[in-house]
Design an enzyme around this catalytic site. Structure first.
Site, PDB file in Angstrom:
ATOM      1  N   HIS A 370      87.173 -51.610  98.609  1.00 12.42           N
ATOM      2  CA  HIS A 370      86.123 -50.338  98.560  1.00 12.42           C
ATOM      3  C   HIS A 370      86.133 -49.999 100.150  1.00 12.42           C
ATOM      4  O   HIS A 370      86.005 -50.580 101.344  1.00 12.42           O
ATOM      5  CB  HIS A 370      85.007 -50.775  97.942  1.00 12.42           C
ATOM      6  CG  HIS A 370      83.823 -51.436  98.847  1.00 12.42           C
ATOM      7  ND1 HIS A 370      82.848 -51.113  99.529  1.00 12.42           N
ATOM      8  CD2 HIS A 370      83.714 -53.082  98.376  1.00 12.42           C
ATOM      9  CE1 HIS A 370      82.127 -51.914  99.683  1.00 12.42           C
ATOM     10  NE2 HIS A 370      82.454 -53.136  99.371  1.00 12.42           N
ATOM     11  N   ASP A 381      81.728 -55.611 105.624  1.00 12.67           N
ATOM     12  CA  ASP A 381      81.572 -54.970 104.392  1.00 12.67           C
ATOM     13  C   ASP A 381      81.382 -53.639 104.392  1.00 12.67           C
ATOM     14  O   ASP A 381      80.330 -52.956 104.623  1.00 12.67           O
ATOM     15  CB  ASP A 381      80.366 -55.520 103.758  1.00 12.67           C
ATOM     16  CG  ASP A 381      80.085 -55.322 102.210  1.00 12.67           C
ATOM     17  OD1 ASP A 381      81.043 -54.705 101.699  1.00 12.67           O
ATOM     18  OD2 ASP A 381      79.153 -55.796 101.804  1.00 12.67           O
ATOM     19  N   GLU A 418      81.500 -48.760  95.316  1.00 16.24           N
ATOM     20  CA  GLU A 418      81.390 -50.320  95.004  1.00 16.24           C
ATOM     21  C   GLU A 418      80.074 -50.632  95.010  1.00 16.24           C
ATOM     22  O   GLU A 418      79.710 -51.501  94.331  1.00 16.24           O
ATOM     23  CB  GLU A 418      82.438 -51.091  95.704  1.00 16.24           C
ATOM     24  CG  GLU A 418      82.522 -52.520  95.423  1.00 16.24           C
ATOM     25  CD  GLU A 418      81.637 -53.521  96.176  1.00 16.24           C
ATOM     26  OE1 GLU A 418      81.799 -54.686  95.641  1.00 16.24           O
ATOM     27  OE2 GLU A 418      80.790 -52.890  96.656  1.00 16.24           O
ATOM     28  N   GLU A 419      79.427 -50.269  96.293  1.00 13.13           N
ATOM     29  CA  GLU A 419      78.080 -50.947  96.404  1.00 13.13           C
ATOM     30  C   GLU A 419      77.271 -50.687  95.356  1.00 13.13           C
ATOM     31  O   GLU A 419      76.214 -51.638  95.369  1.00 13.13           O
ATOM     32  CB  GLU A 419      77.547 -50.299  97.734  1.00 13.13           C
ATOM     33  CG  GLU A 419      78.497 -50.703  98.952  1.00 13.13           C
ATOM     34  CD  GLU A 419      78.534 -52.091  99.209  1.00 13.13           C
ATOM     35  OE1 GLU A 419      77.613 -52.798  98.594  1.00 13.13           O
ATOM     36  OE2 GLU A 419      79.131 -52.896 100.357  1.00 13.13           O
TER      37      GLU A 419
END
Ligand SMILES: *[C@@H]1O[C@H](CO)[C@@H](O)[C@H](O)[C@H]1NC(C)=O
Ligand SMILES: *[C@@H]1O[C@H](CO)[C@@H](O)[C@H](O)[C@H]1NC(C)=O
Ligand SMILES: *[C@@H]1O[C@H](CO)[C@@H](O)[C@H](O)[C@H]1NC(C)=O
Ligand SMILES: *[C@@H]1O[C@H](CO)[C@@H](O)[C@H](O)[C@H]1NC(C)=O
Ligand SMILES: *[C@@H]1O[C@H](CO)[C@@H](O)[C@H](O)[C@H]1NC(C)=O
Length: 838
Positions: A370, A381, A418-419
């Site tokens: 992502h 991340d 995605e988060e």
């Protein structure tokens, strides 16, 4: 003999002869075209000097990961924002020879507007006294440019409800279900209070879910230094940016979605969120209370006020904050005012795809990462993974620019959102469900590629061997130690974890039954504290502390490429089934160990007799039709209760192979052409009646009456899986043999080659669809989106994988009836796989 009639009708006869000639000729020419097409790899001259992996690894000897890391982390890229990075990703894919495209979904997101958190002391006669106002901001560090500017993303929790609440508050430890149960059992009031919860153990959205279910009207979640594995100032570590310890002002943002119910757009469960899609109320998976994330600096004065108030707690509830005794509270006359406002909106998100078509476009490998982050940076991340994905495309370009074409199609995916809840990948998976189930051989996920120095591997068991064997091919950094040696040294064994949830493989594995894996170096022993979802997950941090020199990025990109190439190039798919069977047996025994002993002698014969009735009623003999209600859930994938329009006609799992399905109509994202072939799938599931017949035969074979006890059923399922382990072992040896035959194909005769070709085709077909069989059409209880019967997100943990979720949850719920049902479903699946492999 000549037919007189024919002689009398010369005209028709000519036509007929033409037909008779034409059709076989047509058939023969098709067959020849087909043969030359499919057997191409068989007869392709082998060039020994042309090892794709070597070329790939050579290209990655120059390491460009830092460049991509820099680009992705220099500007905010919260979900649905920053089209510039969409274009950057697309242009990189194109530059490296991929056919690239962008696809969008309209999804439900929430963006931060305003927030505050204040601590008050109540006073009868005058205004409440403000004791503390939380900063709700992370400190600006002169060393780290990502921590300043007017484009910082505020601290907030995605989907946290809008609200302004004032209440006394309590400390609820990690906010697990057990923690709240403990508080209730000990008489600590939760109703109407605000819960102060520390991060850790379970997915944050579930902390909120439990807080809300136990009556809290708001929640704050903070990062406690007690969970930093001893990397603290007391142990001599300085906080970032001067050392390895946590910066006291660091805040973990994140999603408050209830991930274990279903991921993806909360308003469109099970379907792709394209424009105009029908939407449902999002509150099945999003909070109805306001919530905020907090640094420990901000949490300190709040927790101190609870000292000696309410009940004292066991050590397991104590964090590492100095001057805090972690009493539960509430404290009389002390309250919090929590205010959070977000913009809830339906807004476009963008997935970027890159594709290299393979010789065999019916077998596709997808590699996904992502792109969106909670912060301006996101060096770890997700953008360590984004850098690895671009490195992968660069490495593959070294191959494609020489005219090389992969054997199978390779697709790269850069997911958005995605988060918030794995949204980009989930919507894609839901929209293209049939297409993906038909074509995708494996999904490879890389989210956090580097947050530390400890390799973490999670996968479907059929991919264990691929992961291990390929780790042996990659040397670790510039030493001679292989990645595999390093992994074993670090873990003490080569056990690979099972996948739960928390990243984009979830839809592929849990919803679509596609073998999936997830790789990355995570933070562990000796590593600096990883500032997850904080401004300090920045380029400065990764390049000075997290991965100086970007060496781990490089190792990961090399490893990822080796996995992709092995999956794409090996003639016989490198999926190994024995590992699956042995894992299954392990999970079964783990589940048995949790079963109450007194269940063993429960007579469960009613299941079988009611099955008989169901069968009879089908033939019009039984007026009661009793089976239906029970069976709907467990056995009849076809006759079971439907889930409304949106679920209709979806999925081929009940049938095994893809029968005459149409592909998705507009593959905007993937450049897929044409209709899928009318392949026949192996009949993994021959239907309910067949299964029951087999079942009774088995029972008869074991000399048991249909009226049986649970312990008998347990034994039967166990021995079925032991047999299955035997079968899969033989099958793995067989596929190894086929591969070896392929490698020496030059020494085979023409017809042997043809025979081998069809054997390999059949084997690849079975391997490809193996995992699909573990899908259960009606899904898990109360969360039907999760269809895999072996793996799911833990319903009360979110991240952690639950093995045999249906069965284990039935045991946890003390529901013998359901436990029996799930044992049946499992044995049915294993039995049909067993038959297809024998
Ligand atoms: C929140 O509520 C408090 C009273 O409880 C009030 O003083 C404050 O102005 C409110 N904040 C907002 C932004 O509405
Ligand atoms: C909410 O977000 C939308 C974009 O999705 C924007 O058009 C709108 O102006 C925003 N509203 C507020 C109050 O920020
Ligand atoms: C690998 O080599 C680079 C320079 O080529 C060096 O900076 C680095 O420290 C080496 N790493 C290890 C683990 O030896
Ligand atoms: C796949 O991996 C196996 C085990 O490491 C290896 O023997 C084989 O050569 C690899 N095949 C390809 C095509 O990468
Ligand atoms: C597997 O099954 C075969 C045939 O039934 C048997 O000969 C063999 O001993 C079995 N192997 C194991 C490991 O159980």
């Amino acid at each position: 003999m000549i037919d007189e009639k024919q002689l009398n009708q010369p005209k028709r006869s000519v036509l007929r002869r033409l037909h008779m000639l034409f059709l076989p000729l047509l058939a023969i020419s098709f067959f020849l075209i087909y043969l030359s097409d499919i057997t191409q790899p068989l007869f392709r001259a082998r060039k020994e000097d042309e090892n794709p992996l070597e070329i790939y690894l050579k290209a990655l000897e120059t390491n460009e990961a830092h460049k991509w890391s820099k680009v992705y982390t220099s500007q905010p890229h919260l979900a649905g924002t920053n089209y510039g990075l969409v274009e950057f990703t697309k242009s990189k894919f194109e530059e490296y020879g991929f056919e690239a495209s962008v696809d969008d979904y309209d999804v439900y997101l929430s963006y931060p507007i305003d927030h505050s958190l204040e601590l008050y002391e109540h006073s009868e006669d005058k205004k409440d006294k403000l004791l503390y106002k939380a900063s709700l901001e992370e400190d600006v560090l002169s060393e780290d440019p990502t921590t300043s500017g007017d484009d910082l993303i505020p601290t907030f929790l995605g989907y946290g409800a809008n609200g302004n609440v004032s209440a006394e508050y309590i400390y609820a430890n990690y906010g697990t279900k057990e923690d709240f149960e403990d508080l209730v059992a000990r008489g600590v009031p939760i109703k109407g209070k605000i819960a102060v919860i520390r991060y850790g153990q379970i997915f944050r959205g579930l902390k909120v879910k439990f807080a809300q279910e136990y009556g809290a009207i708001g929640a704050v979640i903070y990062s406690d230094p007690g969970d930093d594995y001893g990397i603290t100032p007391e142990n001599g570590y300085k906080p970032y940016p001067h050392g390895k310890a946590r910066n006291p002002s660091s805040v973990q943002r994140g999603s408050a979605q209830f991930l274990s119910v279903y991921p993806g757009d909360p308003t469109t469960p099970g379907v792709g969120s394209k424009k105009g899609v029908e939407r449902v109320d999002p509150h099945a998976t999003t909070p109805s209370i306001p919530v905020l994330p907090l640094s420990f600096k901000d949490a300190l004065p709040i927790l101190k006020k609870l000292n000696k108030e309410g009940l004292s707690v066991p050590d397991s509830w104590k964090g590492g904050l100095e001057g805090v005794d972690y009493s539960t509270g509430p404290a009389k006359n002390i309250h919090l005012n929590l205010y959070s406002e977000q913009n809830f909106t339906i807004t476009p998100i963008y997935n970027v795809y890159g594709e290299i078509k393979g010789e065999n476009a019916d077998e596709v490998i997808i590699v996904g990462n992502h792109r969106d982050a909670w912060i301006k940076g996101g060096a770890s991340d997700p953008n360590s993974g984004s850098a690895a994905l671009i490195e992968l495309s660069r490495g593959l370009h070294a191959l494609t620019k020489t005219g090389w074409k992969p054997h199978r199609t390779i697709v790269l995916a850069s997911w958005d959102a995605e988060e918030y809840g794995l949204i980009g990948s989930t919507e894609f998976g839901e929209q293209f469900e049939k297409f993906l189930q038909k074509k995708v051989v494996a999904y490879l996920n890389v989210d956090v590629a580097v947050a530390g120095t400890h390799l973490h591997l999670g996968a479907s068991p059929s991919l264990f061997k691929l992961l291990k064997d390929n780790a042996k091919e990659i040397t670790f950094k510039n030493s001679t130690e292989t990645l595999y040696d390093n992994y074993v040294k670090d873990h003490g064994n080569d056990i690979i974890s099972t996948l739960g949830s928390g990243s984009d493989y979830t839809v592929f594995l849990d919803h679509l039954g596609i073998p999936s894996l997830d790789i990355g170096f995570i933070a562990g022993k000796g590593d600096p504290v990883y500032h997850y979802h904080s401004n300090y997950d920045s380029y400065h941090w990764i390049s000075t502390s997290g991965d100086p020199g970007f060496e781990y990025h490089n190792v990961l990109a090399k490893y990822l490429g080796s996995l992709v190439l092995n999956l794409s190039e090996r003639e016989v798919l490198y999926l190994k089934l024995h590992d699956y069977a042995t894992e299954l047996l392990k999970y079964l025994l783990e589940a048995y160990a949790q079963m109450p002993e007194e269940w063993d002698n429960e007579v469960i014969g009613f299941r079988f007799s009611s099955c008989h009735r169901a069968k009879a009623s089908h033939h019009g003999k039984d007026p009661h039709h009793e089976g239906r209600r029970h069976h709907g859930k467990g056995f009849h994938s076809k006759e079971g209760p439907h889930h409304g329009e949106r679920h209709h006609g979806k999925g081929f799992h009940a049938e095994g192979g893809p029968h005459h399905e149409r592909g998705p109509h507009h593959e905007k994202g993937l450049h897929v052409e044409g209709e899928p072939h009318h392949q026949k799938g192996p009949h993994f599931e021959k239907g309910f009646h067949h299964d029951m017949e087999m079942y009774h035969k088995k029972l008869a074979h074991h000399g048991k009456e249909p009226k049986t006890k649970l312990k008998h059923l347990k034994k039967q399922v166990e021995s079925l899986i032991i047999d299955f382990a035997n079968t899969t072992q033989t099958y793995d040896a067989y596929t190894d043999f086929l591969q070896k035959q392929h490698e020496i194909r030059d020494s085979l005769s023409f017809w042997e080659k043809i025979k081998l070709h069809f054997k390999i085709k059949a084997a690849n077909f079975k391997l490809k669809y193996f995992e699909r069989v573990f899908l259960h059409e009606n899904g898990l209880k109360n969360r039907e989106w999760f269809k895999h019967i072996v793996y799911a997100a833990g319903r009360n943990t979110g991240y952690a994988g639950q093995r045999l979720p249906g069965l284990v949850e039935a045991i946890e719920d003390k529901n013998l009836h359901d436990a029996v049902k799930w044992l049946h479903i499992l044995s049915k699946k294993v039995d049909s796989l067993q038959k297809s492999l024998e």
